[in-house]
Design an enzyme around this catalytic site. Structure first.
Site, mmCIF file in Angstrom:
data_model
loop_
_atom_site.group_PDB
_atom_site.id
_atom_site.type_symbol
_atom_site.label_atom_id
_atom_site.label_comp_id
_atom_site.label_asym_id
_atom_site.label_seq_id
_atom_site.Cartn_x
_atom_site.Cartn_y
_atom_site.Cartn_z
ATOM 1 N N ASN A 93 0.817 -1.124 0.047
ATOM 2 C CA ASN A 93 0.015 0.136 0.159
ATOM 3 C C ASN A 93 0.788 1.076 0.034
ATOM 4 O OD1 ASN A 93 -2.405 1.674 0.095
ATOM 5 N ND2 ASN A 93 -3.265 -0.126 1.184
ATOM 6 N N HIS A 123 22.463 -1.165 6.065
ATOM 7 C CA HIS A 123 22.740 0.240 5.395
ATOM 8 C C HIS A 123 23.913 0.939 5.802
ATOM 9 C CE1 HIS A 123 19.705 -0.525 2.273
ATOM 10 N NE2 HIS A 123 18.954 -0.773 3.149
ATOM 11 N N THR A 173 12.336 -9.075 13.866
ATOM 12 C CA THR A 173 13.785 -9.506 13.819
ATOM 13 C C THR A 173 14.129 -10.854 13.752
ATOM 14 O OG1 THR A 173 13.744 -9.296 16.047
ATOM 15 C CG2 THR A 173 14.028 -7.146 15.078
ATOM 16 N N LYS A 191 -0.427 -15.442 18.743
ATOM 17 C CA LYS A 191 -1.456 -16.221 18.413
ATOM 18 C C LYS A 191 -1.065 -17.228 17.362
ATOM 19 C CE LYS A 191 -5.415 -13.271 19.089
ATOM 20 N NZ LYS A 191 -6.613 -12.429 18.416
#
Length: 197
Positions: A93, A123, A173, A191
């Site tokens: 999106n 980076h 992570t 969950k």
């Protein structure tokens, strides 16, 4: 579309790049784009919007489109030198960032909400006492039918298995197993055995 970009596209008539609104495509002459399906950049842009959608490919980078992939308006996709980005029938999106230095893959049916960041590298280099880099880049693999909530961050070395759900604002992570919901910073399983539609 820029003539230089057209020369590096391999589509065999199977796909094309569709642009809407203000799309900037900056592709190095040694980069390769393989279109096995359509890539839509600036998808679903609002009438009158000046939002930019950005695709930048550095030297010797690769982009493979294996299913109709939609990058909504104001999204930034950057593939650094030697990196390979593989996209399937899915979407990101608006306001998302994909920064690929090694390998990022997004599977079929995956839905990525607004403002999600996907990075397979820090980076910048962290150098240990003996002079070696301690924070190497590592691939990000997002499986099929994964739902990534608004504002989530997916970091290097992560595999998110099929059917998983990443909650809004989660910082991923570590690997997330199939059919699990992960939330928090760092993301933890909250969950199991879920099915989202």
């Amino acid at each position: 579309m820029d003539e230089e970009v057209c020369r590096i596209i391999k589509s065999n008539g199977k796909g094309r790049i569709i642009t809407s609104g203000n799309v900037i495509i900056d592709v190095h002459p040694t980069a390769e784009i393989e279109l096995n399906a359509n890539l839509s950049l600036g998808h679903n842009i609002r009438k009158g919007s000046n939002a930019e959608t950005y695709l930048k490919m550095h030297a010797n980078s690769g982009l493979t489109i294996n299913g109709y992939f939609r990058a909504f308006y104001n999204t930034s996709i950057e593939i650094f030198s030697g990196g390979v980005l593989t996209l399937s029938n899915a979407y990101v999106n608006s306001d998302c960032v994909i920064a690929c230095t090694k390998h990022v893959s997004i599977g079929n049916g995956t839905a990525i909400a607004r403002g999600v960041y996907i990075y397979d590298s820090d980076h910048h280099k962290l150098i240990g006492k003996s002079g070696e880099q301690t924070n190497l880049s590592a691939p990000v693999i997002i499986g099929n039918h994964v739902w990534v909530g608004v504002g989530a961050i997916i970091l290097k070395g992560v595999t998110i298995e099929d059917g998983a759900v990443i909650a809004a604002g989660a910082v991923v992570t570590h690997d997330i197993p199939a059919g699990c919901v992960a939330a928090g910073n760092p993301a933890k399983i909250i969950k199991e055995k879920v099915d989202w539609r």
